[in-house]
Every structure is written in structure tokens, then in C-alpha cells.
Write an enzyme that holds these catalytic residues in place. Structure first.
Site, PDB file in Angstrom:
ATOM      1  N   ASN A  22       0.925  -1.276   0.032  1.00  0.00           N
ATOM      2  CA  ASN A  22       0.238   0.060  -0.115  1.00  0.00           C
ATOM      3  C   ASN A  22       0.839   1.298  -0.053  1.00  0.00           C
ATOM      4  O   ASN A  22       2.149   1.212  -0.118  1.00  0.00           O
ATOM      5  CB  ASN A  22      -0.935   0.010   1.240  1.00  0.00           C
ATOM      6  CG  ASN A  22      -0.183  -0.092   2.368  1.00  0.00           C
ATOM      7  OD1 ASN A  22       0.381   0.790   2.977  1.00  0.00           O
ATOM      8  ND2 ASN A  22      -0.399  -1.192   3.349  1.00  0.00           N
ATOM      9  N   ARG A  23       0.312   2.353   0.060  1.00  0.00           N
ATOM     10  CA  ARG A  23       1.020   3.631  -0.473  1.00  0.00           C
ATOM     11  C   ARG A  23       1.732   4.225   0.965  1.00  0.00           C
ATOM     12  O   ARG A  23       2.103   5.593   1.018  1.00  0.00           O
ATOM     13  CB  ARG A  23       0.142   4.718  -0.895  1.00  0.00           C
ATOM     14  CG  ARG A  23      -0.397   4.295  -2.238  1.00  0.00           C
ATOM     15  CD  ARG A  23      -1.165   5.701  -2.799  1.00  0.00           C
ATOM     16  NE  ARG A  23      -1.550   5.228  -4.052  1.00  0.00           N
ATOM     17  CZ  ARG A  23      -1.195   5.138  -5.114  1.00  0.00           C
ATOM     18  NH1 ARG A  23       0.188   5.549  -5.175  1.00  0.00           N
ATOM     19  NH2 ARG A  23      -1.585   4.879  -6.353  1.00  0.00           N
TER      20      ARG A  23
END
Ligand code: CTP
Length: 211
Positions: A22-23
Site C-alpha cells: 500500500n501507499r
């Protein structure tokens, strides 16, 4: 007093070249680890893969997966405080291939995922003798922020939860705004640079132990 903090994303391999992640940048968790160290805590930072440099004066433990993160947190205990800032991948591929997979339509349609352990819930649920005195979670929400975060605090069994509105660019961005939800009070941390949010949260944590 000892503090254990998780930060960053986890990376869940599919094969030697691909992964689920994820970011999360790790900025908020690193800033909190630094702020707790500045408050005098002996800090262990368990970090997923990030582009951030190791923090001086903090014990760094670098991991990739959620399973490794949980094991590293457990190895770092006992501690008075545990703060789960990491954006842990909730799912991982059921099998990790040793060879690069041919991810055609059929392979993608049958990519089987299994649930990762919930690190925050696991540590919150420890027997009183080995549970950190203060367990703090983060709740990233895009809508109905406070209601979702209050429910998450109860579901996870943690003492405080820091509600983040991530409808803007909080995840990966340089700023954050938060509400610290405690059993008997809610403290607003107005929008500010992540190190400033971290400093205020670390001060709240230090104050909890000062009484
Ligand atoms: N967390 C964790 N281990 C997991 C998942 C989450 O320790 N496997 C922690 C995070 O570090 C954070 C909090 O739990 O402190 C976030 O809870 P989570 O349920 O993951 O929230 P969201 O990702 O916002 O998920 P959702 O709202 O979809 O339940």
C-alpha cells in the site's frame, strides 16, 4: 520506559518479483518514534519497507511482511507503550511462489489470499502481565471518521485510537490532522506537519505516564 512503534506498509510477496502492498510512506510512524525518543522513551521502531533513513537513538528493526512485523513486535516486548502506526496489509497470498508466475487471467482469478494477523488486536489482547500499559492504534478513515474510529477502538481492544481523516493526502503526504480518542476524552490535533502531530501525540503519551 520502553515504547514499541510500528510504521510503514507491509509487503506481501506473490513471487520473486511481485507483491501486495500500500501507499504508506512511514513518515507518521517514524516521526512518532523520534518524538517518543525525545520524550525520553527507549524506543524500538519496527518498520516495513520505506525510503526513510534509520533514526538515530532508536532501535530499528526492518521487516517486510505482517507475520515478520508481529514477530518483531513480540520480540521487542515488554514495553510500557505500544503504538501501531503501520498500514499492515490485511491479506497475503496463500502461497509464495519461488519462481516468477505467469499471471494470466486464470492465475489472477485464482490468486488465493489468507488473512494476516491483526498486530494491534493481538497485542491489545495480551494477558495483563505482558500487555503494554498503553496500547494505541491508528484509524485511517475517509468518511464518518469519528464514528468509525470509536467503533474501531472497541473492536481492536486498544486504549486509545488516533483517528486520521485520509480523504485528502494524509497517506503518503506531509501533513495530518487527527483526533485522539481515549475512553473518557477526545483530544483534537489540528492539521499540521506530521512531526508536529507526532510531537503532540508523544506529549499526550508522556503525560499519561506522568500522573
Ligand atoms: N493493524 C495491525 N495489524 C493489522 C491491521 C491493522 O496492527 N493486520 C493496526 C494498524 O497499525 C492501525 C489499526 O490497526 O493501528 C488500523 O486498523 P484497520 O482495521 O487496519 O483499519 P483500516 O485499515 O482503516 O481498515 P478498515 O477500516 O477497513 O477495518
Amino acid at each position: 520506559m520502553r515504547a514499541v512503534v510500528t510504521a510503514g506498509p507491509t509487503l506481501e510477496p506473490i513471487d520473486p518479483v511481485r507483491f501486495l502492498s500500500n501507499r504508506s510512506s512511514g513518515q507518521q510512524g517514524y516521526a512518532l518514534a523520534a518524538a517518543l525518543a525525545a520524550e525520553g522513551f527507549d524506543v524500538t521502531l519496527v518498520s516495513g519497507p520505506t525510503a526513510l533513513a534509520d533514526l538515530a537513538g532508536v532501535t530499528m528493526v526492518r521487516v517486510e511482511t505482517a507475520l515478520e512485523m508481529l514477530a518483531a513486535v513480540e520480540a521487542a516486548l515488554p514495553a510500557e507503550v505500544f503504538v501501531a502506526v503501520a498500514a499492515v496489509a490485511d491479506w497475503r497470498p496463500a502461497e509464495v511462489s519461488d519462481v516468477k508466475l505467469k499471471l494470466d487471467k486464470a492465475a489472477m482469478a485464482s490468486l488465493e489470499l489468507v488473512e494476516n494477523p491483526d498486530i494491534l488486536k493481538t497485542i491489545s489482547g495480551r494477558a495483563a502481565e505482558t500487555r503494554p500499559d498503553l496500547v494505541v492504534g491508528f484509524a485511517a478513515e475517509t468518511h464518518d471518521v469519528v464514528e468509525h474510529a470509536r467503533a474501531k477502538r472497541l473492536r481492536k481492544g486498544c486504549d486509545w485510537i488516533v483517528a486520521n481523516d485520509v480523504s485528502g493526502d494524509a497517506m503518503g503526504g506531509a501533513e495530518n490532522a487527527a483526533l485522539v480518542i481515549k475512553p473518557d476524552a477526545e483530544v483534537e490535533l489540528p492539521r499540521a506537519a506530521k512531526p508536529e502531530i507526532a510531537r503532540q501525540l508523544a506529549a499526550e503519551i508522556a503525560a499519561y505516564f506522568a500522573h
